[in-house]
Each structure stands twice: as C-alpha cells, then as structure tokens.
Design a protein around this motif. Structure first.
Motif, PDB file in Angstrom:
ATOM      1  N   TRP A 108       0.841  -1.206   0.000  1.00 25.42           N
ATOM      2  CA  TRP A 108       0.000   0.000   0.000  1.00 25.42           C
ATOM      3  C   TRP A 108       0.872   1.251   0.000  1.00 25.42           C
ATOM      4  O   TRP A 108       0.668   2.165  -0.802  1.00 25.42           O
ATOM      5  N   ASP A 137      -3.667  14.480   8.853  1.00 22.70           N
ATOM      6  CA  ASP A 137      -4.771  14.080   7.983  1.00 22.70           C
ATOM      7  C   ASP A 137      -5.365  15.344   7.360  1.00 22.70           C
ATOM      8  O   ASP A 137      -5.739  16.267   8.077  1.00 22.70           O
ATOM      9  N   ASN A 159      -8.947  13.039   1.221  1.00 25.40           N
ATOM     10  CA  ASN A 159      -8.627  12.491   2.536  1.00 25.40           C
ATOM     11  C   ASN A 159      -7.307  11.731   2.448  1.00 25.40           C
ATOM     12  O   ASN A 159      -7.265  10.573   2.080  1.00 25.40           O
ATOM     13  N   TYR A 160      -6.233  12.425   2.806  1.00 23.57           N
ATOM     14  CA  TYR A 160      -4.915  11.812   2.734  1.00 23.57           C
ATOM     15  C   TYR A 160      -4.097  12.173   3.963  1.00 23.57           C
ATOM     16  O   TYR A 160      -4.408  13.110   4.696  1.00 23.57           O
ATOM     17  N   LYS A 203      -4.368   5.000   9.417  1.00 19.59           N
ATOM     18  CA  LYS A 203      -5.295   4.766   8.295  1.00 19.59           C
ATOM     19  C   LYS A 203      -6.552   4.035   8.769  1.00 19.59           C
ATOM     20  O   LYS A 203      -7.664   4.400   8.415  1.00 19.59           O
ATOM     21  N   LYS A 204      -6.369   3.021   9.571  1.00 22.96           N
ATOM     22  CA  LYS A 204      -7.470   2.163  10.010  1.00 22.96           C
ATOM     23  C   LYS A 204      -8.271   2.751  11.176  1.00 22.96           C
ATOM     24  O   LYS A 204      -9.342   2.245  11.500  1.00 22.96           O
ATOM     25  N   TYR A 257      -8.170  15.718   5.936  1.00 23.94           N
ATOM     26  CA  TYR A 257      -9.630  15.796   6.043  1.00 23.94           C
ATOM     27  C   TYR A 257     -10.083  16.482   7.327  1.00 23.94           C
ATOM     28  O   TYR A 257     -10.887  17.387   7.310  1.00 23.94           O
ATOM     29  N   LEU A 301      -5.756   7.962   2.316  1.00 25.65           N
ATOM     30  CA  LEU A 301      -6.225   7.164   3.456  1.00 25.65           C
ATOM     31  C   LEU A 301      -7.474   6.363   3.124  1.00 25.65           C
ATOM     32  O   LEU A 301      -7.684   5.272   3.629  1.00 25.65           O
ATOM     33  N   HIS A 302      -8.340   6.948   2.324  1.00 19.84           N
ATOM     34  CA  HIS A 302      -9.604   6.299   1.983  1.00 19.84           C
ATOM     35  C   HIS A 302      -9.884   6.566   0.504  1.00 19.84           C
ATOM     36  O   HIS A 302      -9.079   7.168  -0.188  1.00 19.84           O
ATOM     37  N   GLU A 303     -11.001   6.201   0.025  1.00 21.97           N
ATOM     38  CA  GLU A 303     -11.327   6.349  -1.393  1.00 21.97           C
ATOM     39  C   GLU A 303     -11.430   7.803  -1.844  1.00 21.97           C
ATOM     40  O   GLU A 303     -11.256   8.113  -3.001  1.00 21.97           O
ATOM     41  N   SER A 304     -11.720   8.695  -0.935  1.00 24.57           N
ATOM     42  CA  SER A 304     -11.893  10.097  -1.277  1.00 24.57           C
ATOM     43  C   SER A 304     -10.529  10.769  -1.481  1.00 24.57           C
ATOM     44  O   SER A 304      -9.682  10.735  -0.592  1.00 24.57           O
TER      45      SER A 304
END
Length: 157
Positions: free
Chosen positions: A13, A107, A73-74, A145-146, A109, A67-70
């Motif tokens: 990843w 983050d 959001n990193y 991330k989780k 976001y 971090l996620h699909e968006s």
C-alpha cells in the motif's frame, strides 16, 4: 486489542505512494523539521525532534498517502500542523504524557496530527481526543489509516 500488522499488505500500500523501507529524503527532512519548528516558534512554542521523529521524517517525509477512497482524505507526512492552535495543543499533550512530542504528519480531512515521542511511541491528536497508535512507524501509519487507536490517557503520567 490491536490486530497483527499485515506487513506485506502495508508495505505494498505504501509503495504506491513512493515509500520504501530504504527511502531517505536527507536534506529535505531537515528542511521540513526546520519549517515545523519555525511555525511553532511563531506561536511561542518550542519543541525539538527526537531521533525517532527525525527517522520518521527521513523515511516518510513529503509523502501524500491516500487514506480512503476520497482523494481529499490523505495523510501528509509533513511535520507541520494544519491549524493555528496545533502547537499549543502539542505542548499540552506533551505535558500530559511527560514526554516531548513532535508532529510528523497530519490528515488533510479533519486535521488529526500524528506525533512521536522520544521513546518512539506514536500518537494522534484529534478533535475527539488524543490517542496512542503504535511503537513502530509502519504500524503507526497503518493504525492511523485504520483508525485503530487506544486512548492516550493510558500513557499519561
């Protein structure tokens, strides 16, 4: 109870974003750390990076990790902090832990800040509270991330 780190999955990843175990941004890491310290000084706060903070910034510094699909959001591996009050909050959290913390990323976001102390423990400072992530960088990034955290109160003096 935290689940075991799926090391191959995590490394795969992170490699998508330019990371590798041997990555070293050298002088760029020093510039990022200097910028973060200058930013904190503007708010009357002083903190120094531990060897663990320097090692993290050398290995991860400058990475932008989704971090996620968006796409907005990193995790940005930059030792600055996203909001004006961040320096004071870091100082307060450091006093609660009895260990100086240094920011190593945040983050995009919601402005959660990842921090590391002189013992190599990683924490996250979030608007909902302060949390422990891990004692090792790779695990800390994965737990960030989780959202796999533990209340930081368990680590306060």
């Amino acid at each position: 109870m935290k689940s075991p780190l799926p090391r191959q999955e995590v490394e795969s990843w992170l490699r998508r974003y330019g990371w590798s175990p041997e990555r070293d941004v050298g002088a760029e890491a020093d510039a990022l750390i200097r910028k973060a310290r200058e930013q904190a000084a503007e708010y009357g706060i002083s903190y120094a990076p531990s060897g663990h903070a320097r090692a993290f910034v050398r290995n991860y510094g400058g990475l932008k990790i989704l971090l996620h699909e968006s796409p907005e959001n990193y995790f940005l591996a930059d030792p600055g902090f996203p909001c004006k009050g961040g320096a004071e909050e870091i100082g307060e959290f450091s006093r609660e832990l009895g260990e100086e913390l240094f920011p190593v990323g945040y983050d995009s976001y919601d402005g959660a800040v990842m921090l590391v102390d002189g013992r190599g423990r990683f924490f996250v400072m979030h608007h909902t509270g302060n949390y422990y992530l891990a004692d090792e960088a790779l695990q800390a990034v994965w737990n960030f991330k989780k959202g796999d955290t533990q209340d930081a109160e368990d680590f306060c003096v």
